[in-house]
Design a protein around this motif. Structure first.
Motif: not given
Length: 472
Positions: A428-434
């Motif tokens: 849902l955030l459209g991104t991740d840690i990588s």
């Protein structure tokens, strides 16, 4: 032996995992939280922490502040009162909050909150994120990830290992304005994006406040200004050009104006605004930027950052006479760039250019041009115009600004983060840690180019960084 095999205990020896966190735990948490408000612990109750926490006031059925850590007594007291935080969950430091959490996990078997918001100084981000990730908290971390590349790599590993929801304070992605542009970019109606031109006009007095007199003035105390001010601008360019990634980067920049060589002769030997005969003519006068505004009843940022608690004439005057914010901008010990350009090449051959400049009348009102094979988008953070070459149609869009900072981006991020925690869906955030790390790597590569005077290959830059830390 790879660094990752010895991660626990190497980065911060005082951290101990009291309750293993896994996807089963996450699923149970999600099921239990479908109706209840998501609970947050705010670590750092300054401007950024307060901005995110304000969502709990606006949407009390979705979010509740249940614990805070803040060392400044008046700020702590006011924040706790505003959010009705039980005094047993008000802490002077993040370490005290972490210890109380560890005790609760050990004795009761649960964390103090569903998630934490990390809004402490940039150089503290790593140790706080590692500590609370290890306890299984979902985390929203203010930008940037950290102030050095090694720490960013460590953070990526820790977050992946914990299996938590992770949000980064790249708030520009989450404003209605940006989301509307992103929808058009992703739709393909204008064809392939070929070039982007993006400008961050910091603002002459804003730069003086934050990057000459303020917490981000010296690289050794924080980081270089491209990272502390503009990492989310580079992230935005990477976001729009995705799924293609940066391949090569070059950059130029320097500290041009805010140094002793630029001091007006009429200012003489004065080192503080209150002692300067040129002060009334100086655009960087501390009296104008802070005291005059407070006298007019404007007590929010930037004046609010000078004192503990609510600013008034007496407290601001004292701060300007004795603290860093009353210093002459030409006599300060700042060293970060006040202008910088970055050129990017992406894996599909598309290009982008970014300019960060201090000396502007606009205050952070970004200017953007996106050029496509069959159209263009031109915007200013409030509205944007779309020209379709195929149809000849020219249409202006003015997305609704939901209020708050960054055109509604702050509200957009915290709302999305809360929903991601509630549903257990990182996507849902459209991104991740990588993805977050990748855009940070691009910023570090740009600064390496500026300092070493060379074009940097992004893939080789990342490979060398991981090899150096022995992270696989």
């Amino acid at each position: 032996m790879p660094f990752v095999r010895h991660a626990k205990g190497l980065w911060r020896k005082s951290i101990h995992l009291h309750e293993p966190f896994n996807l089963c735990n996450m699923a149970q948490d999600v099921a239990a939280r479908q109706e209840d408000p998501i609970t947050l612990a705010i670590i750092g109750c300054g401007q950024r922490g307060d901005n995110y926490a304000s969502f709990a006031i606006a949407e009390p059925t979705k979010c509740k502040i249940v614990a805070i850590a803040e060392p400044r007594p008046k700020t702590q007291k006011n924040f706790a009162a505003l959010h009705n935080v039980d005094q047993t969950l008000v802490f002077d430091s993040w370490e005290d909050l972490h210890k109380a959490s560890a005790d609760t996990i050990k004795t009761v078997g649960k964390r103090l909150a569903d998630a934490v918001v990390v809004a402490v100084q940039d150089q503290m981000h790593l140790e706080v994120v590692l500590a609370f990730a290890e306890q299984g908290y979902h985390i929203l971390c203010e930008k940037p990830m950290s102030t050095n590349l090694d720490d960013c790599l460590k953070m990526e590993y820790a977050v992946k290992n914990a299996g938590i929801i992770f949000g980064m304070g790249h708030v520009l992605r989450y404003s209605p304005y940006t989301k509307a542009i992103t929808d058009i970019v992703r739709s393909g109606t204008l064809g392939q994006i070929i070039n982007a031109v993006h400008i961050e006009p910091v603002g002459h007095w804003h730069f003086a406040h934050s990057y000459v007199r303020g917490n981000w003035a010296r690289e050794k105390d924080s980081c270089f200004s491209l990272m502390t001010k503009s990492c989310h601008d580079i992230d935005l360019l990477c976001h729009w050009l995705s799924p293609y990634t940066p391949t090569r980067v070059s950059s130029f920049g320097s500290l041009q104006h805010f140094r002793k060589a630029s001091k007006p002769p009429a200012a003489g030997s004065a080192t503080r605004c209150f002692d300067c005969s040129y002060e009334s003519e100086c655009p960087y006068s501390a009296r104008k930027i802070y005291l005059d505004r407070v006298a007019q009843g404007i007590t929010h940022w930037p004046a609010s950052t000078l004192v503990d608690g609510v600013p008034d004439i007496e407290n601001i005057t004292y701060a300007l006479r004795n603290g860093p914010y009353g210093r002459c901008v030409y006599e300060s010990d700042n060293d970060v760039c006040d202008n910088q350009v970055v050129n990017l090449e992406f894996s599909n051959g598309a290009t982008a250019s970014f300019t960060m400049i201090a000396q502007t009348s606009l205050i952070c009102e970004r200017q953007t041009r996106l050029h496509f094979s069959h159209g263009e988008i031109v915007g200013d953070m409030n509205s944007f115009t779309v020209t379709n070459f195929r149809t000849g149609q020219v249409k202006k869009h003015t997305p609704k600004n939901e209020g708050g900072h960054h055109g509604g981006g702050d509200v957009g991020l915290i709302r999305t983060f809360i929903e991601a925690v509630r549903t257990g869906k990182q996507e849902l955030l459209g991104t991740d840690i990588s993805d977050v790390l990748r855009s940070h790597l691009t910023v570090f590569a740009a600064e390496t180019s500026r300092k070493e005077g060379k074009v940097v290959n992004c893939e080789e830059f990342e490979s060398e960084a991981r090899k150096k830390l022995r992270v696989v």
